[in-house]
Motif scaffolding. Structure first.
Motif, PDB file in Angstrom:
ATOM      1  N   ARG A  74      18.001 -28.930  49.648  1.00  0.00           N
ATOM      2  CA  ARG A  74      17.895 -27.530  49.199  1.00  0.00           C
ATOM      3  C   ARG A  74      16.829 -27.400  48.114  1.00  0.00           C
ATOM      4  NH1 ARG A  74      23.747 -27.570  50.323  1.00  0.00           N
ATOM      5  NH2 ARG A  74      24.020 -28.624  48.334  1.00  0.00           N
ATOM      6  N   LYS A  75      16.819 -28.373  47.218  1.00  0.00           N
ATOM      7  CA  LYS A  75      15.889 -28.318  46.089  1.00  0.00           C
ATOM      8  C   LYS A  75      14.432 -28.476  46.541  1.00  0.00           C
ATOM      9  CE  LYS A  75      15.104 -30.983  41.844  1.00  0.00           C
ATOM     10  NZ  LYS A  75      15.625 -30.405  40.630  1.00  0.00           N
ATOM     11  N   LEU A  76      14.209 -29.364  47.527  1.00  0.00           N
ATOM     12  CA  LEU A  76      12.836 -29.701  47.914  1.00  0.00           C
ATOM     13  C   LEU A  76      12.378 -28.980  49.186  1.00  0.00           C
ATOM     14  CD1 LEU A  76      13.087 -33.573  47.249  1.00  0.00           C
ATOM     15  CD2 LEU A  76      12.092 -31.849  45.735  1.00  0.00           C
ATOM     16  N   GLY A  77      13.204 -28.063  49.681  1.00  0.00           N
ATOM     17  CA  GLY A  77      12.795 -27.296  50.870  1.00  0.00           C
ATOM     18  C   GLY A  77      12.819 -28.121  52.140  1.00  0.00           C
ATOM     19  N   LEU A  78      13.878 -28.921  52.311  1.00  0.00           N
ATOM     20  CA  LEU A  78      13.978 -29.805  53.483  1.00  0.00           C
ATOM     21  C   LEU A  78      15.169 -29.412  54.353  1.00  0.00           C
ATOM     22  CD1 LEU A  78      13.424 -33.071  51.416  1.00  0.00           C
ATOM     23  CD2 LEU A  78      11.712 -31.870  52.798  1.00  0.00           C
ATOM     24  N   TYR A  79      15.505 -28.113  54.325  1.00  0.00           N
ATOM     25  CA  TYR A  79      16.689 -27.647  55.038  1.00  0.00           C
ATOM     26  C   TYR A  79      16.337 -26.515  56.009  1.00  0.00           C
ATOM     27  CZ  TYR A  79      21.709 -28.650  54.770  1.00  0.00           C
ATOM     28  OH  TYR A  79      22.979 -29.126  55.001  1.00  0.00           O
ATOM     29  N   GLY A  80      15.133 -26.586  56.590  1.00  0.00           N
ATOM     30  CA  GLY A  80      14.722 -25.591  57.580  1.00  0.00           C
ATOM     31  C   GLY A  80      14.242 -24.305  56.940  1.00  0.00           C
ATOM     32  N   LYS A  81      13.702 -23.427  57.825  1.00  0.00           N
ATOM     33  CA  LYS A  81      13.104 -22.202  57.270  1.00  0.00           C
ATOM     34  C   LYS A  81      14.098 -21.057  57.201  1.00  0.00           C
ATOM     35  CE  LYS A  81      10.810 -20.265  61.468  1.00  0.00           C
ATOM     36  NZ  LYS A  81      11.686 -20.797  62.475  1.00  0.00           N
ATOM     37  N   ASP A  82      15.240 -21.183  57.892  1.00  0.00           N
ATOM     38  CA  ASP A  82      16.241 -20.114  57.853  1.00  0.00           C
ATOM     39  C   ASP A  82      17.620 -20.702  58.183  1.00  0.00           C
ATOM     40  OD1 ASP A  82      16.124 -20.602  60.595  1.00  0.00           O
ATOM     41  OD2 ASP A  82      14.902 -18.838  61.018  1.00  0.00           O
ATOM     42  N   GLN A  83      18.630 -19.816  58.252  1.00  0.00           N
ATOM     43  CA  GLN A  83      20.005 -20.300  58.491  1.00  0.00           C
ATOM     44  C   GLN A  83      20.155 -20.945  59.859  1.00  0.00           C
ATOM     45  OE1 GLN A  83      23.185 -17.609  57.678  1.00  0.00           O
ATOM     46  NE2 GLN A  83      22.543 -17.250  55.577  1.00  0.00           N
ATOM     47  N   ILE A  89      19.891 -28.373  61.799  1.00  0.00           N
ATOM     48  CA  ILE A  89      19.680 -29.595  61.001  1.00  0.00           C
ATOM     49  C   ILE A  89      21.037 -30.246  60.713  1.00  0.00           C
ATOM     50  CG2 ILE A  89      18.980 -30.409  58.684  1.00  0.00           C
ATOM     51  CD1 ILE A  89      16.652 -28.291  58.912  1.00  0.00           C
ATOM     52  N   ASP A  90      22.033 -29.432  60.341  1.00  0.00           N
ATOM     53  CA  ASP A  90      23.382 -29.980  60.099  1.00  0.00           C
ATOM     54  C   ASP A  90      23.928 -30.654  61.357  1.00  0.00           C
ATOM     55  OD1 ASP A  90      23.690 -29.339  57.439  1.00  0.00           O
ATOM     56  OD2 ASP A  90      24.683 -27.429  57.818  1.00  0.00           O
ATOM     57  N   MET A  91      23.720 -30.007  62.494  1.00  0.00           N
ATOM     58  CA  MET A  91      24.224 -30.571  63.756  1.00  0.00           C
ATOM     59  C   MET A  91      23.583 -31.941  64.039  1.00  0.00           C
ATOM     60  SD  MET A  91      23.836 -29.009  67.589  1.00  0.00           S
ATOM     61  CE  MET A  91      22.082 -29.364  67.705  1.00  0.00           C
ATOM     62  N   MET A  92      22.252 -31.992  63.913  1.00  0.00           N
ATOM     63  CA  MET A  92      21.572 -33.269  64.167  1.00  0.00           C
ATOM     64  C   MET A  92      22.028 -34.305  63.144  1.00  0.00           C
ATOM     65  SD  MET A  92      19.912 -32.510  66.849  1.00  0.00           S
ATOM     66  CE  MET A  92      19.396 -34.177  67.145  1.00  0.00           C
ATOM     67  N   ASP A  93      22.179 -33.865  61.909  1.00  0.00           N
ATOM     68  CA  ASP A  93      22.551 -34.802  60.854  1.00  0.00           C
ATOM     69  C   ASP A  93      23.949 -35.391  61.088  1.00  0.00           C
ATOM     70  OD1 ASP A  93      21.478 -35.971  58.401  1.00  0.00           O
ATOM     71  OD2 ASP A  93      23.230 -35.075  57.472  1.00  0.00           O
ATOM     72  N   GLU A  94      24.861 -34.566  61.566  1.00  0.00           N
ATOM     73  CA  GLU A  94      26.214 -35.078  61.855  1.00  0.00           C
ATOM     74  C   GLU A  94      26.155 -36.158  62.939  1.00  0.00           C
ATOM     75  OE1 GLU A  94      29.157 -34.572  60.346  1.00  0.00           O
ATOM     76  OE2 GLU A  94      28.110 -33.350  58.885  1.00  0.00           O
ATOM     77  N   ALA A  95      25.314 -35.924  63.945  1.00  0.00           N
ATOM     78  CA  ALA A  95      25.191 -36.911  65.031  1.00  0.00           C
ATOM     79  C   ALA A  95      24.575 -38.211  64.498  1.00  0.00           C
ATOM     80  CB  ALA A  95      24.357 -36.341  66.167  1.00  0.00           C
ATOM     81  N   ILE A  96      23.617 -38.065  63.590  1.00  0.00           N
ATOM     82  CA  ILE A  96      22.993 -39.254  62.982  1.00  0.00           C
ATOM     83  C   ILE A  96      24.044 -40.003  62.145  1.00  0.00           C
ATOM     84  CG2 ILE A  96      21.237 -40.039  61.334  1.00  0.00           C
ATOM     85  CD1 ILE A  96      19.632 -37.449  62.260  1.00  0.00           C
ATOM     86  N   GLN A  97      24.871 -39.241  61.427  1.00  0.00           N
ATOM     87  CA  GLN A  97      25.918 -39.880  60.602  1.00  0.00           C
ATOM     88  C   GLN A  97      26.918 -40.626  61.492  1.00  0.00           C
ATOM     89  OE1 GLN A  97      25.617 -39.988  57.205  1.00  0.00           O
ATOM     90  NE2 GLN A  97      23.744 -38.853  57.620  1.00  0.00           N
ATOM     91  N   ASP A 144       9.287 -26.949  62.481  1.00  0.00           N
ATOM     92  CA  ASP A 144       7.968 -27.577  62.397  1.00  0.00           C
ATOM     93  C   ASP A 144       7.708 -28.210  61.031  1.00  0.00           C
ATOM     94  OD1 ASP A 144       7.745 -25.312  60.920  1.00  0.00           O
ATOM     95  OD2 ASP A 144       6.311 -24.297  62.240  1.00  0.00           O
ATOM     96  N   LYS A 145       8.816 -28.583  60.376  1.00  0.00           N
ATOM     97  CA  LYS A 145       8.674 -29.215  59.059  1.00  0.00           C
ATOM     98  C   LYS A 145       9.728 -30.315  58.927  1.00  0.00           C
ATOM     99  CE  LYS A 145       8.433 -27.674  54.234  1.00  0.00           C
ATOM    100  NZ  LYS A 145       9.615 -28.240  53.640  1.00  0.00           N
ATOM    101  N   ILE A 146       9.397 -31.353  58.208  1.00  0.00           N
ATOM    102  CA  ILE A 146      10.361 -32.454  58.036  1.00  0.00           C
ATOM    103  C   ILE A 146      11.626 -31.940  57.332  1.00  0.00           C
ATOM    104  CG2 ILE A 146       9.517 -33.318  55.779  1.00  0.00           C
ATOM    105  CD1 ILE A 146       9.785 -36.197  57.160  1.00  0.00           C
ATOM    106  N   SER A 147      12.754 -32.514  57.713  1.00  0.00           N
ATOM    107  CA  SER A 147      14.026 -32.055  57.131  1.00  0.00           C
ATOM    108  C   SER A 147      14.893 -33.250  56.745  1.00  0.00           C
ATOM    109  CB  SER A 147      14.786 -31.173  58.122  1.00  0.00           C
ATOM    110  OG  SER A 147      15.427 -31.979  59.096  1.00  0.00           O
ATOM    111  N   LEU A 148      15.963 -32.886  56.096  1.00  0.00           N
ATOM    112  CA  LEU A 148      17.055 -33.801  55.766  1.00  0.00           C
ATOM    113  C   LEU A 148      17.387 -34.772  56.916  1.00  0.00           C
ATOM    114  CD1 LEU A 148      19.772 -34.071  54.009  1.00  0.00           C
ATOM    115  CD2 LEU A 148      20.647 -32.243  55.442  1.00  0.00           C
ATOM    116  N   ALA A 152      17.039 -39.190  57.629  1.00  0.00           N
ATOM    117  CA  ALA A 152      18.185 -40.027  58.006  1.00  0.00           C
ATOM    118  C   ALA A 152      17.904 -40.768  59.303  1.00  0.00           C
ATOM    119  CB  ALA A 152      19.433 -39.153  58.144  1.00  0.00           C
ATOM    120  N   LEU A 153      17.248 -40.066  60.249  1.00  0.00           N
ATOM    121  CA  LEU A 153      16.982 -40.721  61.529  1.00  0.00           C
ATOM    122  C   LEU A 153      15.927 -41.818  61.375  1.00  0.00           C
ATOM    123  CD1 LEU A 153      17.643 -40.926  64.506  1.00  0.00           C
ATOM    124  CD2 LEU A 153      15.962 -39.118  64.977  1.00  0.00           C
TER     125      LEU A 153
END
Ligand SMILES: N[C@@H](CCC(=O)N[C@@H](CS)C(=O)NCC(=O)O)C(=O)O
Length: 207
Positions: A74-83, A89-97, A144-148, A152-153
């Motif tokens: 959130r601080k560094l702008g790595l959570y996508g451009k909108d909700q 991103i959360d969905m992909m991150d859960e699968a990575i976890q 089109d931007k790197i994210s959280l 992890a991946l």
């Protein structure tokens, strides 16, 4: 703003935090806690959940790796451009976890007996990521931007290549994704640093 990461001298859970900060060019201090220090000091008792990592951002003290990761995103702008992107991103991150948790379990097994079964199941686990990155869907898992989730991946794929160097051979999109992300200047420098190379994945284990 002063940032400090406190963790053991291993990649472990904290590596993804280091990778995010390094790639973003964010200055941070590291406090390295050896097992001896951990056992002999009152640090464990002072940690809210009795565990590391600790992340300090000015007067904010955070525990729990994923809370730290999301705070930085959130601080560094790595959570996508909108909700919508944040949800993906959360969905992909859960699968990575999910895969990370399987991997961590394997790493802490006392012998190598689970490795064969793990590697047999790995293609099924990697397929959704290959599918997401295939075609002209872009360079990142979401948007089109790197994210959280990308950080992890990337680190999880690097660790899998140590576990089994050919494990990505059947996954061309994952291979080129990893190559592309590892070529980002700050990541390239970090992954080639002695700092990264000499840090074991978990205590006493490099593979
Ligand atoms: N859910 C926590 C787990 C933290 C955790 O398991 N920390 C381990 C190191 S990776 C630890 O502090 N172990 C020492 C202990 O439990 O005494 C997180 O993700 O931060």
């Amino acid at each position: 703003m002063s940032l400090t990461l406190t963790y053991f001298p291993v990649r472990g859970r904290a590596e993804v935090i280091r990778v995010m900060l390094k790639d973003q060019g964010a200055e941070f201090d590291e406090k390295v806690i050896t097992m001896e220090m951990w056992k002999e000091s009152t640090l464990k008792a002072s940690c809210l959940f009795g565990q590391l990592p600790i992340f300090e951002d000015g007067d904010l003290t955070l525990y729990q790796t994923n809370a730290i990761r999301r705070h930085l995103a959130r601080k560094l702008g790595l959570y996508g451009k909108d909700q919508r992107e944040a949800a993906l991103i959360d969905m992909m991150d859960e699968a990575i976890q999910d895969l990370l948790n399987k991997y961590v379990k394997l790493m802490f097994e006392k012998d190598d007996s689970g490795k064969e079964g793990y590697l047999k199941a790995l293609p099924t686990d990697l397929k959704p990521f290959e599918k997401t990155l295939s075609g002209d869907k872009g360079s990142f898992l979401v948007g089109d931007k790197i994210s959280l989730a990308d950080y992890a991946l990337v680190i999880l794929l690097i660790h899998h290549q140590v576990l089994s160097p050919p494990c990505l051979h059947a996954f061309p999109s994952l291979q080129s994704y990893l190559k592309r992300l590892c070529a980002r200047p700050n990541l390239h420098a970090y992954f080639h640093s002695d700092d990264f190379k000499n840090r074991p994945i978990i205590p006493g284990k490099r593979t």
